[in-house]
Design a protein around this motif. Sequence first.
Motif, PDB file in Angstrom:
ATOM      1  N   CYS A 238      28.348 -56.921  18.129  1.00 35.08           N
ATOM      2  CA  CYS A 238      29.036 -55.888  18.899  1.00 35.08           C
ATOM      3  C   CYS A 238      28.179 -55.479  20.098  1.00 35.08           C
ATOM      4  O   CYS A 238      26.959 -55.633  20.084  1.00 35.08           O
ATOM      5  CB  CYS A 238      29.322 -54.671  18.017  1.00 35.08           C
ATOM      6  SG  CYS A 238      30.306 -55.045  16.548  1.00 35.08           S
ATOM      7  N   LYS A 239      28.798 -54.926  21.121  1.00 36.28           N
ATOM      8  CA  LYS A 239      28.100 -54.558  22.351  1.00 36.28           C
ATOM      9  C   LYS A 239      27.089 -53.452  22.081  1.00 36.28           C
ATOM     10  O   LYS A 239      27.417 -52.411  21.521  1.00 36.28           O
ATOM     11  CB  LYS A 239      29.127 -54.107  23.405  1.00 36.28           C
ATOM     12  CG  LYS A 239      28.561 -53.787  24.783  1.00 36.28           C
ATOM     13  CD  LYS A 239      27.989 -55.008  25.483  1.00 36.28           C
ATOM     14  CE  LYS A 239      28.948 -56.138  25.723  1.00 36.28           C
ATOM     15  NZ  LYS A 239      30.034 -55.850  26.670  1.00 36.28           N
TER      16      LYS A 239
ATOM     17  N   GLN B 100      30.802 -53.879  29.884  1.00 34.99           N
ATOM     18  CA  GLN B 100      30.235 -52.582  29.549  1.00 34.99           C
ATOM     19  C   GLN B 100      28.728 -52.736  29.415  1.00 34.99           C
ATOM     20  O   GLN B 100      28.240 -53.781  29.006  1.00 34.99           O
ATOM     21  CB  GLN B 100      30.816 -52.043  28.230  1.00 34.99           C
ATOM     22  CG  GLN B 100      32.329 -51.853  28.239  1.00 34.99           C
ATOM     23  CD  GLN B 100      32.828 -51.142  26.994  1.00 34.99           C
ATOM     24  OE1 GLN B 100      33.278 -50.007  27.060  1.00 34.99           O
ATOM     25  NE2 GLN B 100      32.774 -51.818  25.850  1.00 34.99           N
ATOM     26  N   LYS B 101      27.996 -51.705  29.769  1.00 37.61           N
ATOM     27  CA  LYS B 101      26.536 -51.693  29.691  1.00 37.61           C
ATOM     28  C   LYS B 101      25.903 -52.855  30.458  1.00 37.61           C
ATOM     29  O   LYS B 101      24.947 -53.488  30.002  1.00 37.61           O
ATOM     30  CB  LYS B 101      26.079 -51.677  28.222  1.00 37.61           C
ATOM     31  CG  LYS B 101      26.542 -50.449  27.461  1.00 37.61           C
ATOM     32  CD  LYS B 101      26.059 -49.182  28.161  1.00 37.61           C
ATOM     33  CE  LYS B 101      26.681 -47.931  27.607  1.00 37.61           C
ATOM     34  NZ  LYS B 101      26.274 -46.719  28.354  1.00 37.61           N
ATOM     35  N   GLY B 102      26.507 -53.155  31.606  1.00 39.82           N
ATOM     36  CA  GLY B 102      25.912 -54.122  32.509  1.00 39.82           C
ATOM     37  C   GLY B 102      26.250 -55.571  32.256  1.00 39.82           C
ATOM     38  O   GLY B 102      25.733 -56.457  32.944  1.00 39.82           O
ATOM     39  N   SER B 103      27.127 -55.841  31.281  1.00 42.67           N
ATOM     40  CA  SER B 103      27.426 -57.240  30.967  1.00 42.67           C
ATOM     41  C   SER B 103      28.735 -57.332  30.201  1.00 42.67           C
ATOM     42  O   SER B 103      29.093 -56.417  29.453  1.00 42.67           O
ATOM     43  CB  SER B 103      26.298 -57.828  30.115  1.00 42.67           C
ATOM     44  OG  SER B 103      26.616 -59.124  29.659  1.00 42.67           O
ATOM     45  N   ARG B 104      29.438 -58.443  30.385  1.00 43.09           N
ATOM     46  CA  ARG B 104      30.597 -58.693  29.514  1.00 43.09           C
ATOM     47  C   ARG B 104      30.132 -59.266  28.190  1.00 43.09           C
ATOM     48  O   ARG B 104      30.536 -58.816  27.118  1.00 43.09           O
ATOM     49  CB  ARG B 104      31.589 -59.650  30.187  1.00 43.09           C
ATOM     50  CG  ARG B 104      32.883 -59.814  29.373  1.00 43.09           C
ATOM     51  CD  ARG B 104      33.923 -60.625  30.116  1.00 43.09           C
ATOM     52  NE  ARG B 104      33.652 -62.043  30.081  1.00 43.09           N
ATOM     53  CZ  ARG B 104      34.021 -62.865  29.080  1.00 43.09           C
ATOM     54  NH1 ARG B 104      34.672 -62.381  28.038  1.00 43.09           N
ATOM     55  NH2 ARG B 104      33.757 -64.139  29.127  1.00 43.09           N
TER      56      ARG B 104
ATOM     57  N   GLY C  47      23.404 -45.396  23.700  1.00 41.47           N
ATOM     58  CA  GLY C  47      23.863 -45.661  25.060  1.00 41.47           C
ATOM     59  C   GLY C  47      25.080 -44.857  25.455  1.00 41.47           C
ATOM     60  O   GLY C  47      25.971 -45.367  26.147  1.00 41.47           O
ATOM     61  N   ALA C  48      25.148 -43.593  25.054  1.00 44.62           N
ATOM     62  CA  ALA C  48      26.312 -42.754  25.368  1.00 44.62           C
ATOM     63  C   ALA C  48      26.570 -42.723  26.873  1.00 44.62           C
ATOM     64  O   ALA C  48      25.668 -42.884  27.694  1.00 44.62           O
ATOM     65  CB  ALA C  48      26.096 -41.337  24.846  1.00 44.62           C
ATOM     66  N   ASP C  49      27.826 -42.495  27.224  1.00 46.58           N
ATOM     67  CA  ASP C  49      28.226 -42.488  28.626  1.00 46.58           C
ATOM     68  C   ASP C  49      27.915 -41.169  29.326  1.00 46.58           C
ATOM     69  O   ASP C  49      27.664 -41.137  30.532  1.00 46.58           O
ATOM     70  CB  ASP C  49      29.724 -42.795  28.728  1.00 46.58           C
ATOM     71  CG  ASP C  49      30.056 -44.153  28.127  1.00 46.58           C
ATOM     72  OD1 ASP C  49      29.487 -45.154  28.580  1.00 46.58           O
ATOM     73  OD2 ASP C  49      30.864 -44.194  27.180  1.00 46.58           O
TER      74      ASP C  49
ATOM     75  N   PHE D 252      33.819 -45.483  26.433  1.00 45.90           N
ATOM     76  CA  PHE D 252      34.178 -46.911  26.390  1.00 45.90           C
ATOM     77  C   PHE D 252      35.160 -47.263  27.513  1.00 45.90           C
ATOM     78  O   PHE D 252      36.189 -47.902  27.294  1.00 45.90           O
ATOM     79  CB  PHE D 252      34.792 -47.284  25.036  1.00 45.90           C
ATOM     80  CG  PHE D 252      34.028 -46.746  23.851  1.00 45.90           C
ATOM     81  CD1 PHE D 252      32.718 -47.127  23.610  1.00 45.90           C
ATOM     82  CD2 PHE D 252      34.614 -45.841  22.969  1.00 45.90           C
ATOM     83  CE1 PHE D 252      32.007 -46.634  22.510  1.00 45.90           C
ATOM     84  CE2 PHE D 252      33.920 -45.345  21.877  1.00 45.90           C
ATOM     85  CZ  PHE D 252      32.609 -45.738  21.644  1.00 45.90           C
ATOM     86  N   SER D 253      34.826 -46.828  28.721  1.00 42.72           N
ATOM     87  CA  SER D 253      35.771 -46.976  29.833  1.00 42.72           C
ATOM     88  C   SER D 253      36.053 -48.436  30.176  1.00 42.72           C
ATOM     89  O   SER D 253      37.134 -48.754  30.676  1.00 42.72           O
ATOM     90  CB  SER D 253      35.239 -46.239  31.073  1.00 42.72           C
ATOM     91  OG  SER D 253      33.949 -46.719  31.425  1.00 42.72           O
ATOM     92  N   GLY D 254      35.105 -49.324  29.922  1.00 43.18           N
ATOM     93  CA  GLY D 254      35.339 -50.731  30.210  1.00 43.18           C
ATOM     94  C   GLY D 254      36.398 -51.345  29.320  1.00 43.18           C
ATOM     95  O   GLY D 254      37.061 -52.317  29.702  1.00 43.18           O
TER      96      GLY D 254
END
Length: 427
Positions: A39-40, A62-66, A101-103, A136-138
């Motif tokens: 998982c991411k 998300q977080k700089g990478s797919r 890694g909360a937004d 989780f906007s991505g």
Amino acid sequence: MQGFEWHVPADQLHWKRLQKALPSLRDIGVDRMWIPPGCKGMDASGIGYDVYDLWDLGEFHQKGSRATRWGPKEHLSEMMQTAQDVGIGICWDTILNHKAGADRTETFQATKVNPEDRNAAISPPENISGWVRFDFSGRKGKYSSMKYHHQHFNGVDWNETRKETAIYKIAGARKDWAKDVSDEHGNYDYLMFANLDHTNPEVRADIFKWSEWIGTELPISGMRIDAAKHYSAAFQRDFVNHLRRTTFVGNHDTQPGQSLETIIIPFFKPIAYGLILLRSQGQPCVFYGDLYGLRGGPASLSRPACSGKLPILMQARKLYAYGEQRDYFDKRHCIGFVRYGTVHYSWGLACVISNTVATYKRMYVGVKHMGEEWTDILDWCIETVIIDHRGYGIFPVAAKSISVWVNDKAKGRKSLARPFDTDIYDL
């Protein structure tokens, strides 16, 4: 088989690496593989224990990478399909204790606790700013519309207002550490990052829904629950029961530089693997770093363990380690055991281990083997043992070593010398 180690390259090619290795792993007896968290995470190069989004398997940017560290979702799916084709079950590493890694931050009341005794408050409740808002906007709500806020957690380790590291227990109605966890540090519910509150109905519903989804999304055959001692035993029971109702069956921490680092003297490693692979008790797991070598450490550890003999021990389990077992634990520094085989796997084996000098052990393998020539599949003893008319053989072993003896004409005996491809990074 544990299919990863801490220093596997963060090149997003590991699912491809495992896919390439699967047929040869099956040939040497692997029937189930524990793969890393897919998982991411909060960091695109992270191992995955810093989980950000359970619902992102390398599908969303998300977080700089797919992709995750291990690869994009399509590579994961292809690897899983190959595993299914060759008959290797995949065990998923499940991170349900925390999120990282909360937004965004939120402001809420919390109490600072003693890190050595998390039951003891060392400050009155105060307003703090914590990283607990997960949007989780991505992903844009695909698979799950759940967003996480401070009420979904019971602890954090950072106060953004003061830029302070400390363990804070979040205040609120029915907020507390879980009681049915390890009692280390008073209460070991809190481990790291934003600690999930498994009593919260929305948290439970989202996790249970995810457990059903992952089982339909990928053909996994089991789960490993990470950090199990850090969260409620009652929640774990409910989670496992839920899995059983909806489809499922059924270590990297000890390698150099990690939290439970345990250095094993090189001569003992093949002995240890011989004991877990060839005896009747337990369900052995082979570590990726031992089979392919460790990255990012001393050069001496970059080569496969056991002088490259581990694939032979694994295949010996597949071919010969069946049936009744008789132990010869009659000497302190030299032990042995025999596996007598079954109707369908009749060859059997004799194993001798020394942790000091070269020696031998007389063991009974059965009168049906009278006159047979037995040889050491590891080739660390070059002699030939002739089984006598009473079914006994005198089996030698080198100093600080292990020898595994089988009939020289046994099924698969010649294939044990076939080279095993350890150059898994050559894609």
